[in-house]
Design a protein around this motif. Sequence first.
Motif, PDB file in Angstrom:
ATOM      1  N   ILE A 188      10.036  -8.031 -18.323  1.00  0.00           N
ATOM      2  CA  ILE A 188      10.203  -6.631 -17.924  1.00  0.00           C
ATOM      3  C   ILE A 188      11.665  -6.197 -18.125  1.00  0.00           C
ATOM      4  O   ILE A 188      11.949  -5.089 -18.623  1.00  0.00           O
ATOM      5  CB  ILE A 188       9.768  -6.451 -16.468  1.00  0.00           C
ATOM      6  CG1 ILE A 188       8.245  -6.648 -16.338  1.00  0.00           C
ATOM      7  CG2 ILE A 188      10.168  -5.075 -15.936  1.00  0.00           C
ATOM      8  CD1 ILE A 188       7.737  -6.681 -14.916  1.00  0.00           C
ATOM      9  N   MET A 189      12.569  -7.103 -17.736  1.00  0.00           N
ATOM     10  CA  MET A 189      13.991  -6.768 -17.889  1.00  0.00           C
ATOM     11  C   MET A 189      14.357  -6.624 -19.368  1.00  0.00           C
ATOM     12  O   MET A 189      15.073  -5.701 -19.767  1.00  0.00           O
ATOM     13  CB  MET A 189      14.854  -7.844 -17.234  1.00  0.00           C
ATOM     14  CG  MET A 189      14.763  -7.857 -15.714  1.00  0.00           C
ATOM     15  SD  MET A 189      15.724  -9.193 -14.987  1.00  0.00           S
ATOM     16  CE  MET A 189      17.367  -8.712 -15.503  1.00  0.00           C
ATOM     17  N   THR A 193      14.727  -0.718 -24.545  1.00  0.00           N
ATOM     18  CA  THR A 193      14.622   0.756 -24.582  1.00  0.00           C
ATOM     19  C   THR A 193      15.987   1.438 -24.489  1.00  0.00           C
ATOM     20  O   THR A 193      16.131   2.616 -24.845  1.00  0.00           O
ATOM     21  CB  THR A 193      13.740   1.249 -23.417  1.00  0.00           C
ATOM     22  OG1 THR A 193      14.357   0.880 -22.170  1.00  0.00           O
ATOM     23  CG2 THR A 193      12.348   0.663 -23.500  1.00  0.00           C
ATOM     24  N   LYS A 194      16.978   0.675 -24.034  1.00  0.00           N
ATOM     25  CA  LYS A 194      18.288   1.286 -23.808  1.00  0.00           C
ATOM     26  C   LYS A 194      19.307   0.952 -24.901  1.00  0.00           C
ATOM     27  O   LYS A 194      20.327   1.641 -25.024  1.00  0.00           O
ATOM     28  CB  LYS A 194      18.849   0.825 -22.456  1.00  0.00           C
ATOM     29  CG  LYS A 194      18.020   1.330 -21.269  1.00  0.00           C
ATOM     30  CD  LYS A 194      18.562   0.808 -19.961  1.00  0.00           C
ATOM     31  CE  LYS A 194      17.734   1.295 -18.783  1.00  0.00           C
ATOM     32  NZ  LYS A 194      18.253   0.798 -17.486  1.00  0.00           N
ATOM     33  N   LEU A 202      17.246  -9.728 -28.219  1.00  0.00           N
ATOM     34  CA  LEU A 202      16.347  -9.479 -27.092  1.00  0.00           C
ATOM     35  C   LEU A 202      14.885  -9.751 -27.456  1.00  0.00           C
ATOM     36  O   LEU A 202      14.104 -10.278 -26.650  1.00  0.00           O
ATOM     37  CB  LEU A 202      16.506  -8.030 -26.615  1.00  0.00           C
ATOM     38  CG  LEU A 202      17.839  -7.692 -25.917  1.00  0.00           C
ATOM     39  CD1 LEU A 202      17.935  -6.203 -25.644  1.00  0.00           C
ATOM     40  CD2 LEU A 202      17.973  -8.487 -24.616  1.00  0.00           C
ATOM     41  N   ILE A 203      14.525  -9.369 -28.693  1.00  0.00           N
ATOM     42  CA  ILE A 203      13.140  -9.628 -29.146  1.00  0.00           C
ATOM     43  C   ILE A 203      12.862 -11.128 -29.200  1.00  0.00           C
ATOM     44  O   ILE A 203      11.779 -11.598 -28.804  1.00  0.00           O
ATOM     45  CB  ILE A 203      12.897  -8.954 -30.515  1.00  0.00           C
ATOM     46  CG1 ILE A 203      12.870  -7.426 -30.342  1.00  0.00           C
ATOM     47  CG2 ILE A 203      11.583  -9.435 -31.126  1.00  0.00           C
ATOM     48  CD1 ILE A 203      12.846  -6.671 -31.655  1.00  0.00           C
ATOM     49  N   THR A 237      10.130 -16.080 -23.913  1.00  0.00           N
ATOM     50  CA  THR A 237       9.650 -15.938 -22.529  1.00  0.00           C
ATOM     51  C   THR A 237       8.136 -15.773 -22.498  1.00  0.00           C
ATOM     52  O   THR A 237       7.442 -16.347 -21.650  1.00  0.00           O
ATOM     53  CB  THR A 237      10.325 -14.731 -21.864  1.00  0.00           C
ATOM     54  OG1 THR A 237      11.748 -14.896 -21.924  1.00  0.00           O
ATOM     55  CG2 THR A 237       9.891 -14.614 -20.409  1.00  0.00           C
ATOM     56  N   ALA A 238       7.608 -14.983 -23.431  1.00  0.00           N
ATOM     57  CA  ALA A 238       6.157 -14.796 -23.510  1.00  0.00           C
ATOM     58  C   ALA A 238       5.451 -16.107 -23.818  1.00  0.00           C
ATOM     59  O   ALA A 238       4.378 -16.419 -23.277  1.00  0.00           O
ATOM     60  CB  ALA A 238       5.828 -13.750 -24.564  1.00  0.00           C
TER      61      ALA A 238
END
Length: 612
Positions: A416-417, A423-424, A434-435, A441-442
């Motif tokens: 979520i983070m 988005t930012k 991040l991806i 993590t997924a």
Amino acid sequence: MNSIQLEIDLYKTFAENIPNSAVLMFDKDMRFFFAAGEELRRNHYNPEFMVGKTLQEVVPEKSYQALKLCYERVLNGERIQSETNTGTLVYINTFIPIQSRATGQYYGVAISQNVTDLQTTKQQLAESESQYKLAIQGFGAGIWDLFDVNQKQQWWSPKFYELLGYEYEEIEPTTDTFYELLRPDYVDKVQEGVQRHMETDVPFSMEYPLRTKSGVYKWFEAHGQVSRGENGIPKRFVGSVIDIDARKRAEQLLIEKEQLFSAVFQQTFQFVSLLEPSGKIIESNETALRLRGLTLEQVKGLYFWDTPWWNASAQSQQQLQEAIQKAAAGEFVRYETEILASNNQVFIIDFSVKPLRDSEGKTLMLITEGRDITALKKSQREAVETSQILLLQNKQLEDFAHITSHNLRAPIGNMIMIADWLTKTHDDNEKDFLIQNLCNTASKALDTIDILAQILRVRKDLKKEQDVLSFAQILQSVKNTLSAWIREADVTITENFEQAPTILYPALYLDSVFQNLLSNSIKYKSPDRPCQVQVRTFQENGHIVLIFEDNGLGIDLTHNRERVFGLYKTFHNNTDARGVGLFLVKNQIEALGGHIEIESQPNVGTTFKITF
């Protein structure tokens, strides 16, 4: 009270109530075990002194041989009567054999009754010496005299009237009166007995019930003797009667009690046997005999432990022998054991051996009783197992909730983070970073979900089909799967499955257990010595036990014992370690009612003990 003692007590009660008499009871060794009666003291014998003494120890030598022959005849089942005249006293001596229903052993009873008062009766009746001899020949307390067999008129002694509850000559002493007093179902029997005696001189000796003045029938024993004229024709018939009502009622009570005992003994659901103190079978009830498909003739006289019931094991036979020895010494013994039915089915019984003792504490026989508790023990075992499974499942649910909340919360929160940061941010490099983190993590969350699915599958498959599996074959299958790894690590595997070669278990789970434990042994082998793995099985307390032992790096259990089987718990810096294998092994084993233990020392090795 056993039937032998009851018989003896009944005879003693009867004997103690015979007036003007001396009564002795003796066993097969001619040893007196009862002495009573005022006539003993009149003749200078002490009853208390006589009990426990033999005939030879009590009587004068001049009388011993004749009495010995008489006693021997009685102990062989012969009834004897004789007369003794001391000059001042006259005695009728009756020697009666009594056979025990329980053992078949003969005992003897000697009764000497003072019949001196018959001389008075003789004088009163002004009868001849012949009449007197005939009268005393019919041993008893009441005298009857049919002084002319062709007439119905009789003479009854005062004692005869007294026995019937009448005053002397209160009723007319005739043959018709006698048959009116006789219970109807005995009229024909007595007439036939009298006729037979008249015609053949067969001794007249009968037991019959007569109606007393009160209207109650009492039992009497009658003895009579006919005298004949010169032509052999019956002339006179004289005899005596004694009151045996107490004895007959006691005998009937004994018969009823024996019938009751037999009904209870034979119909009870318990397995019951009567034994000699040595352990030999006297009697076994139908329940016990049916259980093994036996007849009493097949086991009677055998030692109890040598019978087919106790072929389950040498241990149960030895335990039974020891129990019988203790019971024979006076101890009550009770324990749980196993016996065999006719189809070799094993029954678990609550078994006891109880001694039956006489008044002196001597063991007469042993009573064994077995109550089938197979279903009860199974229910208790199932209740314990169910309780353990419920406790385990509750613990597993707690673990499952913990894993769900702890192991999924972190990666999902992290995702979520990361999504929020994506988005930012407008930086492409940061987006790529991040991806990548989001994917990792997924993947971690998916891995956790997969593990949770496996746990659920284990619980769902509690009733999964089980097969008879060979430990050696399962191990070989796993060795084939890991063959390249085993060869590369130079692993030596030794196995010993002789004591427990097979097990009833789901093949998938047993394969998983072997594969996880063997791969761990290879993964965490010591770099300082060749890797050695030992696998063996054996039986312990009715369960199969698997030992998996290696000489690898080991684990410090001082601080890590509670964490060993936790999810994602690793203890060495091994890049392949995920901390999942032991967690799954524990879940699989406990789901089927088993448990796993670990012993380990750093730089020595690790041993897993699995009890199925």
